[in-house]
Design an enzyme around this catalytic site. Structure first.
Site, mmCIF file in Angstrom:
data_model
loop_
_atom_site.group_PDB
_atom_site.id
_atom_site.type_symbol
_atom_site.label_atom_id
_atom_site.label_comp_id
_atom_site.label_asym_id
_atom_site.label_seq_id
_atom_site.Cartn_x
_atom_site.Cartn_y
_atom_site.Cartn_z
ATOM 1 N N HIS A 45 0.861 -1.179 0.000
ATOM 2 C CA HIS A 45 0.000 0.000 0.000
ATOM 3 C C HIS A 45 0.900 1.233 0.000
ATOM 4 C CE1 HIS A 45 -3.409 -2.550 1.904
ATOM 5 N NE2 HIS A 45 -3.481 -2.542 0.592
ATOM 6 N N ARG A 47 0.794 4.430 0.363
ATOM 7 C CA ARG A 47 0.778 5.531 1.336
ATOM 8 C C ARG A 47 1.403 5.143 2.678
ATOM 9 N NH1 ARG A 47 -5.789 5.528 1.952
ATOM 10 N NH2 ARG A 47 -6.013 3.556 3.074
ATOM 11 N N GLU A 48 1.724 3.874 2.854
ATOM 12 C CA GLU A 48 2.286 3.403 4.123
ATOM 13 C C GLU A 48 3.816 3.504 4.087
ATOM 14 O OE1 GLU A 48 0.571 -0.483 4.679
ATOM 15 O OE2 GLU A 48 -1.470 0.294 4.535
ATOM 16 N N HIS A 166 2.810 -3.621 7.296
ATOM 17 C CA HIS A 166 1.848 -2.577 6.938
ATOM 18 C C HIS A 166 1.902 -1.465 7.982
ATOM 19 C CE1 HIS A 166 -0.703 -4.345 3.678
ATOM 20 N NE2 HIS A 166 -0.206 -5.470 4.149
ATOM 21 N N TYR A 168 -1.163 1.557 9.549
ATOM 22 C CA TYR A 168 -0.725 1.716 10.918
ATOM 23 C C TYR A 168 -1.785 1.118 11.832
ATOM 24 C CZ TYR A 168 -4.122 5.571 10.880
ATOM 25 O OH TYR A 168 -5.273 6.300 10.744
ATOM 26 N N TYR A 211 -11.303 -5.562 11.044
ATOM 27 C CA TYR A 211 -12.529 -5.677 10.256
ATOM 28 C C TYR A 211 -12.405 -6.857 9.303
ATOM 29 C CZ TYR A 211 -9.399 -2.684 7.457
ATOM 30 O OH TYR A 211 -8.303 -2.146 6.830
ATOM 31 N N GLU A 233 0.988 -4.316 11.654
ATOM 32 C CA GLU A 233 0.551 -2.944 11.400
ATOM 33 C C GLU A 233 1.379 -2.069 12.333
ATOM 34 O OE1 GLU A 233 -1.541 -1.713 9.238
ATOM 35 O OE2 GLU A 233 -2.820 -3.377 8.560
#
Length: 272
Positions: A45, A47-48, A166, A168, A211, A233
Site C-alpha cells: 500500500h 501511502r504506508e 503494513h 498503521y 474488520y 501494522e
C-alpha cells in the site's frame, strides 16, 4: 539493495520476479535458491511509507548482524530470508510525485476513464467502485504485481512463513484459520517488541481486531500450506497515522525487528 549486494555478495543476491504495470522491476533480496525460506514483504500500500522504510532498515540489520548475532546467524545458515521491500513500485512513485495518500496500484481499469488502479489487497466488502481506495479490481489477481508474487510463491514452494509489514494501528494480525497455532507465537513476538520502547501491540485475527478484509494474503497462504503467516501494522494508533515523522522510522523498525526475529527463530526451530 544494490549497495547491499555489492557489499555482501556472499550473503545477498537480487532476483527480479517480474515488472509492475508501468514496467518497473520488482526485486527480491535473498540469500539462496529454494531452500526453506521466510518471506518478508513491505510497501504494497503505497501511502504506508514507514513500511518500506522498515523493510530497508531490516535488510541492513540482517546483513550487518550476520556473524555477530548468534540467533540470526543460525537462522540464515539454515534458511533463506526473501525480502520484497517494494511490492507496489508504481503506487510508490505516484505517492511521491502526485498524491502522498495514494494507496493502490496504477493500472488502467476497463470501463473507467477517470479512475485508475486497484487495491492489491482490498478491505471489507470487496468494493466495486473503481474510484475507491478499496476497489477489488476487475477480477481475482488482476494486478500484475499480485500475479508476480503469486507466481513466486507457487514456483518456490518452500516458504514456511510470511511476515507482512503494513501501517498503521500497532497490531500483529494472523489468519482466522491459524489462530490456535499462531496465537502463542504472536503474543511472544509482541512481548519481545514492547521490551524495547514499551509500545504495545494487539494480537489477533484480522476479522476480530480490525474488520473483515477480503482477498487477504495471510488466509490464502495458510490455505496453500504456509502455516506461519503474520501481518504487522506498525506505529502509531492515530496521532500521525500514515504520515509518521522521520524520527519514528528507526524506533518503529528496531522494536518490530525484535518481534519479527522472534517469529523467524520459532519457524527455524519448528519445521514442518
Amino acid at each position: 539493495m544494490d549497495d547491499l549486494v555489492a557489499a555482501y555478495p556472499k550473503l545477498v543476491t537480487k532476483v527480479q520476479i517480474g515488472t509492475s504495470y508501468e514496467g518497473r522491476p520488482m526485486y527480491f533480496s535473498t540469500g539462496g535458491n529454494k531452500r526453506t525460506a521466510i518471506w518478508v514483504d513491505s510497501r504494497i500500500h503505497s501511502r504506508e511509507w514507514v513500511s518500506q522504510a522498515t523493510g530497508v532498515w531490516t535488510a541492513n540489520k540482517i546483513v550487518t548482524d550476520y556473524g555477530t548475532d548468534a540467533s540470526l546467524t543460525s537462522l540464515l545458515n539454515a534458511m533463506d530470508i526473501y525480502l520484497l521491500i517494494l511490492t507496489n513500485p508504481d503506487g510508490y512513485v505516484h505517492s511521491h510525485t502526485s498524491d502522498s495518500m495514494w494507496c493502490k496500484t496504477h493500472s488502467n481499469n476497463p470501463g473507467s476513464i477517470m479512475c485508475v488502479s486497484s487495491s492489491p489487497c482490498p478491505s471489507p466488502g470487496a468494493i466495486t467502485n473503481p474510484c475507491s481506495d478499496s476497489y477489488h479490481g476487475p477480477s481475482p489477481r488482476s494486478e500484475m504485481e499480485v500475479r508476480n508474487v503469486v507466481n513466486l510463491v507457487k514456483n518456490h514452494s518452500n516458504f514456511k512463513s510470511l511476515i507482512y509489514i503494513h501501517a498503521y494501528s500497532q497490531l500483529l494480525l494472523q489468519s482466522m484459520t491459524g489462530m490456535k497455532l499462531n496465537n502463542s507465537m504472536g503474543r511472544a513476538a509482541v512481548q519481545k517488541l514492547s521490551s524495547l520502547h514499551g509500545i504495545r501491540y494487539k494480537v489477533g485475527s484480522i476479522c476480530k481486531i480490525i474488520y473483515q478484509a477480503s482477498s487477504g494474503i495471510i488466509d490464502w497462504l495458510y490455505k496453500l500450506g504456509m502455516k506461519y503467516s503474520f501481518a504487522f501494522e506498525l506505529r502509531d494508533i492515530g496521532c500521525c497515522g500514515f504520515i509518521q515523522p522521520a524520527n519514528q522510522i528507526i524506533p518503529t523498525a528496531s522494536e518490530t525487528w525484535l518481534g519479527r526475529k522472534d517469529i523467524m527463530v520459532y519457524v527455524r526451530d519448528h519445521p514442518y
